[in-house]
Design an enzyme around this catalytic site. Sequence first.
Site, PDB file in Angstrom:
ATOM      1  N   HIS A  97      38.138  55.839  63.583  1.00 44.39           N
ATOM      2  CA  HIS A  97      39.045  55.350  64.633  1.00 44.39           C
ATOM      3  C   HIS A  97      38.582  55.703  66.051  1.00 44.39           C
ATOM      4  O   HIS A  97      39.377  56.150  66.885  1.00 44.39           O
ATOM      5  CB  HIS A  97      40.448  55.910  64.410  1.00 44.39           C
ATOM      6  N   HIS A 168      47.698  50.950  65.291  1.00 45.29           N
ATOM      7  CA  HIS A 168      47.971  51.796  64.130  1.00 45.29           C
ATOM      8  C   HIS A 168      49.471  52.101  64.015  1.00 45.29           C
ATOM      9  O   HIS A 168      49.874  53.268  63.889  1.00 45.29           O
ATOM     10  CB  HIS A 168      47.158  53.085  64.244  1.00 45.29           C
ATOM     11  N   TYR A 170      53.058  52.730  62.556  1.00 46.31           N
ATOM     12  CA  TYR A 170      53.652  53.244  61.305  1.00 46.31           C
ATOM     13  C   TYR A 170      55.049  52.654  61.202  1.00 46.31           C
ATOM     14  O   TYR A 170      55.912  52.960  62.031  1.00 46.31           O
ATOM     15  CB  TYR A 170      53.752  54.771  61.340  1.00 46.31           C
ATOM     16  N   GLN A 274      44.159  46.743  56.771  1.00 53.34           N
ATOM     17  CA  GLN A 274      44.144  48.020  56.053  1.00 53.34           C
ATOM     18  C   GLN A 274      45.575  48.385  55.701  1.00 53.34           C
ATOM     19  O   GLN A 274      46.422  48.529  56.585  1.00 53.34           O
ATOM     20  CB  GLN A 274      43.547  49.129  56.960  1.00 53.34           C
ATOM     21  N   GLU A 299      47.083  47.613  59.313  1.00 56.38           N
ATOM     22  CA  GLU A 299      46.170  47.589  60.463  1.00 56.38           C
ATOM     23  C   GLU A 299      45.218  46.404  60.319  1.00 56.38           C
ATOM     24  O   GLU A 299      44.324  46.427  59.478  1.00 56.38           O
ATOM     25  CB  GLU A 299      45.360  48.891  60.498  1.00 56.38           C
TER      26      GLU A 299
END
Length: 334
Positions: A97, A168, A170, A274, A299
Site C-alpha cells: 500500500h 481502503h 472499511y 480485493q 478495494e
Amino acid sequence: MKCELTEISKTGIQTYRLENDNGMVAEVITYGARISKLVYQGIDVVAGFDDPEGFRGDNPYFNAVIGRFANRIGNASFTLNGKEYPLYKNDGNNHLHGGKEGFDRKIWKATVVGNCSVRMDYVSCDGEEGYPGNLCVSVTYSLDNEDALCIRYRAVSDKDTVCSLTNHAYFNLSGTFDTALHHELTIRADQVTAIDNELIPHGEIVDIKGTALDFTIPKLIGKDIQNDDTLLKLGNGYDFNYIRNNDTEEPIATAFCADSGIAMDVYTDRPCVQLFTGNFLDGVRGKQVYGFRSAFCLETQGYPNACNVPSFPSCVLRAGEEFRSYTAYLFRKP
Ligand code: FUC
C-alpha cells in the site's frame, strides 16, 4: 446539495462535508484523502474516528486513498526500463500500500469543485518511497442524488512509473461494527490471483467457481470463512484479488445487510477488487470498537504485484500519460 469546509483539527486536518438532497452525508478529510464518515439513512457505514486526528494513530489504512501502488509488490522491488527500483519493505520482505508513508499518511490539498464535490490533490515527488517520477495525483469525491459516492482518480507523472490507486474503506452496513460476517456478498468474478504464503500474487490465476471463495451467487461472508480451503487459510479469511467477469456497466460487487436493509453496489472501471474481511482488525477504538472481522473492504484495483508479473495487465504509467479511473459506491434499500 452542498459541499463545505466544516472543521479544521488541531494539526490542521480539514474536514469537508458533502450532503445530497436526500440527506446522505459524506465527510472527507485532507489527511490521506480519507472518508471519515458516510451516513446513509441515518447509518454511518464506514469505520473511523470522530476526531480526524484519530486517523493519524494506529489503524490499517482506514478509508484512505492508497498509492502510489495499491496492495503488495513482492520482494519490495520492480524493474522498469531496465532499471531496478528498490522500495520500502513494510510488509515482511514486501512492499504494501505505497510503503512506509503512503498516500494515506499525506496531507492533501482540498478544493471544492462542484455543489457536492471536493477534489484532493497531492504531488508525490520523484523517488518518494523509491518510485520514479514526480506524480501529480488528484482524487475527486462527489455525492449525487442517486445516493452514490463517486471517487475519480487522476494521475500524471513526468517519468515512466507504476501506478494503481484505490480507497481502503472499511464498511459495515448494519450500523454496529460487531461483525461483518452477516453481510450477503456478491462478487462478479470466477477467478482470483493465487498468492504465495506472503500473500504475493505470482502469476497463477485460479478458478474459484464452487469453492469457498466463490461469491458469484450471493452468499453470507461468514458462510464459508472457516472452510479449510488452502487460500482461505493463507489469507486468514478473505484477502483476495478477484478478477471481474463482467463489463463496467454492472457492479463488480454488491453487499447487502438484512438487519438494516441497506445494499451497496460497487461500480468501477478497474479490472479487479480485493475482498478483505478485516482479518487484521484487533480492537481499534474509534467511533466504535473495530474487532476481528468487524468490517469488510472492497478495494477496486489493478492486478497486485503486476510490476513483477509480465502476464498480468500492465500497471506502467508512461511519462505524460494520464492514469484515470473511478469507483462509485451506490447505496439503496432494495
Ligand atoms: C488489504 C489486504 C492486506 C492488508 C491491508 C490492511 O488491502 O489486502 O492484506 O492487510 O488490507
